[in-house]
Design a protein around this motif. Structure first.
Motif, short mmCIF file in Angstrom:
data_model
loop_
_atom_site.label_atom_id
_atom_site.label_comp_id
_atom_site.label_asym_id
_atom_site.label_seq_id
_atom_site.Cartn_x
_atom_site.Cartn_y
_atom_site.Cartn_z
N SER A 14 16.01 -10.63 6.90
CA SER A 14 15.28 -9.66 7.74
C SER A 14 13.80 -10.04 7.80
O SER A 14 13.08 -9.91 6.81
CB SER A 14 15.43 -8.25 7.17
N SER A 15 13.39 -10.50 8.97
CA SER A 15 12.05 -11.08 9.11
C SER A 15 11.77 -11.31 10.58
O SER A 15 12.64 -11.11 11.42
CB SER A 15 12.00 -12.41 8.36
N CYS A 16 10.57 -11.78 10.86
CA CYS A 16 10.17 -11.98 12.26
C CYS A 16 10.28 -13.43 12.70
O CYS A 16 9.91 -13.76 13.81
CB CYS A 16 8.75 -11.48 12.47
N GLY A 61 12.65 -13.95 4.79
CA GLY A 61 13.12 -12.59 5.05
C GLY A 61 13.51 -11.82 3.81
O GLY A 61 13.70 -12.37 2.74
N SER A 62 13.61 -10.49 3.99
CA SER A 62 13.97 -9.64 2.86
C SER A 62 15.42 -9.21 2.98
O SER A 62 16.07 -9.41 4.02
CB SER A 62 13.04 -8.43 2.80
N THR A 87 6.17 -13.39 2.72
CA THR A 87 6.04 -12.14 1.98
C THR A 87 7.26 -11.22 2.12
O THR A 87 7.54 -10.43 1.22
CB THR A 87 4.73 -11.45 2.40
N CYS A 88 8.03 -11.33 3.21
CA CYS A 88 9.28 -10.56 3.28
C CYS A 88 10.19 -11.00 2.13
O CYS A 88 10.80 -10.18 1.44
CB CYS A 88 9.99 -10.79 4.61
N ALA A 89 10.28 -12.32 1.94
CA ALA A 89 11.17 -12.85 0.91
C ALA A 89 10.62 -12.65 -0.50
O ALA A 89 11.38 -12.61 -1.47
CB ALA A 89 11.42 -14.33 1.17
N GLY A 93 8.10 -7.43 2.42
CA GLY A 93 7.39 -7.45 3.71
C GLY A 93 7.08 -6.06 4.23
O GLY A 93 7.21 -5.05 3.53
N ILE A 94 6.71 -5.97 5.50
CA ILE A 94 6.28 -4.70 6.09
C ILE A 94 7.45 -3.72 6.14
O ILE A 94 7.28 -2.50 6.04
CB ILE A 94 5.63 -4.92 7.48
#
Lengths: 264, 375
Positions: A14-16, A61-62, A87-89, A93-94
């Motif tokens: 889950s990430s951009c 991703g997270s 930073t998600c991982a 992340g946000i």
């Protein structure tokens, strides 16, 4: 030579996609990278997929769904080394903002049919689920740091990952301190360097996307930032931003919010 | 009347302010890169200058612990604004310097030739405290038993136009450290700015040569008195004091005092004080190896005793707490520095006070430690 090249797999959770794009943005070094490693799985770059196991897995991703929990375990089993990318991982992340709220309520507000969604109540870093060999922070990561880490693995040396704060990078590149000079709230003094102080060099405060530096004093920074808040609650929100789920920033935000409760 | 004479070394003359452009042009003709005060990001920095119009005319600052703001429109002077965010050390001891590059040639490593040529800098507007800081770094980098080639290459080429401080800031304390506000020696040209003219004292053969053909007048008794008054006034204006009595001992005999922990609660360990300090000289080396392992380079970069990685060695960090790192910094600067180099490591420029986000004031901390110890 090609037989001995280590295989690389790049995955997205889950990430951009911004951190994977940072790898593709390595433009000048991309050909050398493709020579040095065998890019076996990298869907953002190529449809061609080679079967695992892989020498190195890079995961962006997270973890936000049950399916992702299962998938990250499979990836771990098929990889000799695993790097959490971005930073998600590394701290959720946000999207980890949901960890401090009711995820169902967010879903209700955003989606017309939230019943179609499958999600966990929390967005968590990869290291909460599997063993991670190295974390590379940043939103997005610094592509030069990605390259340095891959080079360090290939050449069997320690990567250059600074334990100090962003301030040192500001000073090395002659950026004037935005906090002292313009009263711009900045997390630089407690944030891990590695970005080359990109935000302060553009006249903005650091928002902590590289996560906490080693042995930081968030209490003192809270005192300083609370005095220069432009809107009430700004300091707590700053700590609870991109890296807000990292334990040190979490504690800093909690301390402010609990202090507010006591004050009331 | 302007004269065609050349001023003698040690003589004091006046020039009209626009004539300063001739000095800058002359420096450039002689192969110098003039570096002077300029404004960037609402602060004073040192950067290349072409003409007097590049200087921050009519600008002053308000400086307090952890606070820096520009103020404009109170005067029309060029050199009234005191030193800002960075020091001259960035040019002599660059924040990053390539040490070498190697390329693999079969089984051997071959050293690649260096590309960087040292620059002939002309520093325009070096304050007395900054001159003292350069002399301190000379002691460090150009020792009789070892000379740093990078520092020396830059240093021996520097042309210095010093400036006497007539309006120190609130964080200045050079009088306590015996370094200013008056420039004493080690300059090529020394400048004091009055409202209508620049007063120049010629300090070297280079300075004298540079003045050739530039219209000047001998400084009158009135002008000299005026300069004296301004410098005396500047000294009186300096409110901040650092009591240096028993200074190495006060700190070195009380390294276990609980007061250090009080400072540690406020200190961010961010390293800002050490980076803006014109005498701090800690550095690290970083290696960068290409993906194919065929080329490698090593660079020297600024480091700091506040970096938790700085004193990391086998077994762990020898200064694992923030207070132990602050104590290391202050006890070096105002203590062991004297044993090491014969002087204290502080020149009283006040940068570490202004640029500390946590508003830690070295003069107040020394005073507080003294109070605690004597209690």
């Amino acid at each position: 030579m090609s037989h001995s090249r280590p295989t690389l797999a790049v995955y997205k959770f889950s990430s951009c996609d911004g951190c994977q794009l940072s790898i593709l943005n390595l433009e000048d070094e991309l050909l050398a990278l493709a020579e040095a490693v065998d890019i076996a799985y990298f869907l953002e770059a190529t449809r061609a997929v080679k079967e695992g196991p892989y020498d190195l897995a890079i995961v962006e991703g997270s973890i936000t769904t049950q399916h992702e929990i299962e998938r990250i375990k499979e990836i771990r089993q098929s990889a000799k080394k695993l790097i959490a990318l971005g930073t998600c991982a590394t701290s959720g992340g946000i999207q980890a903002l949901r960890n401090f709220a009711d995820a169902d309520r967010y879903a209700d507000v955003v989606y017309e049919h939230p019943e179609y969604l499958h999600y966990l109540k929390t967005a968590t870093p990869v290291a909460e689920h599997v063993h991670v060999d190295l974390e590379l922070w940043g939103c997005p990561v610094n592509k030069a740091q990605v390259l340095d880490v891959i080079s360090s693995l290939l050449n069997n040396r320690q990567p250059n990952l600074p334990p100090y704060s962003v301030c040192l990078e500001c000073k090395r590149r002659n950026t004037v301190c935005v906090l002292v000079d313009q009263a711009i709230p900045c997390l630089g003094p407690v944030t891990q360097a590695g970005c080359n102080a990109i935000c302060p060099s553009m006249g903005r405060g650091c928002y902590g996307c590289f996560g906490p530096a080693r042995e930081v004093n968030t209490n003192s920074l809270t005192t300083i930032l609370k005095k220069m808040e432009r809107q009430p609650g700004e300091t707590a929100r700053l700590f609870r931003g991109i890296s807000g789920y990292s334990p040190i920033f979490q504690d800093a935000a909690d301390a402010i919010l609990e202090g507010n409760k006591v004050a009331k | 009347m302007p004269t065609e004479r050349i001023p003698e070394i040690g003589s004091t003359v006046t020039i009209q302010k626009p004539a300063f452009n001739s000095i800058l042009s002359r420096l450039k003709e002689d192969g110098y890169l003039p570096i002077g005060p300029r404004l960037k990001d609402e602060a004073l920095v040192y950067a290349p200058i072409d003409k007097i119009e590049d200087l921050p005319q009519g600008v002053s600052t308000v400086q307090k612990p952890g606070y820096y703001r520009l103020t404009r429109g109170k005067h029309m002077r060029y050199f009234d604004i005191i030193p800002g965010a960075h020091s001259w050390k960035q040019f002599l001891f660059p924040s990053r310097a390539e040490l070498f590059k190697l390329q693999k040639n079969g089984r051997e490593w071959e050293r690649l030739p260096e590309k960087e040529e040292p620059v002939n800098y002309a520093f325009i507007g070096v304050r007395a405290c900054e001159l003292a800081a350069i002399q301190i770094q000379d002691n460090i980098f150009m020792r009789s038993d070892f000379t740093d080639p990078i520092y020396q290459a830059h240093r021996k080429r520097v042309f210095i136009v010093s400036v006497n401080c007539t309006h120190p800031s609130e964080t200045c304390f050079c009088t306590s450290m015996g370094t200013g506000p008056r420039v004493k020696d080690s300059y090529d040209l020394d400048l004091t700015e009055l409202d209508d003219v620049f007063v120049l004292t010629i300090g070297s053969e280079l300075g004298k040569r540079l003045m050739t053909g530039i219209p000047f007048e001998d400084a009158s008794g009135y002008i000299r008195t005026n300069v004296e008054h301004k410098l005396e006034h500047a000294e009186q204006q300096m409110r901040r004091k650092l009591d240096t009595t028993d200074l190495p001992e006060l700190i070195l005999n009380h390294l276990d005092h609980p007061y250090w922990n009080e400072i540690g609660k406020r200190c961010l360990s961010c390293a800002n004080c050490t980076q803006v300090c014109p005498t701090c000289f800690c550095w690290d080396t970083v290696d960068e190896i290409s993906l194919d392992g065929q080329t490698t380079g090593r660079a020297r970069v600024w480091d700091s005793c506040f970096n938790p990685g700085y004193s990391y060695q086998a077994g762990g960090n020898t200064r694992p707490t923030i207070y132990s790192r602050y104590r290391q910094w202050m006890s070096h600067k105002l203590g062991t520095w004297k044993q090491q180099y014969g002087t204290l490591g502080c020149v009283g420029c006040g940068r570490c006070i202004t640029w500390c986000p946590a508003e830690i004031d070295i003069t107040e901390e020394v005073a507080a430690l003294r109070n605690e110890v004597e209690r």
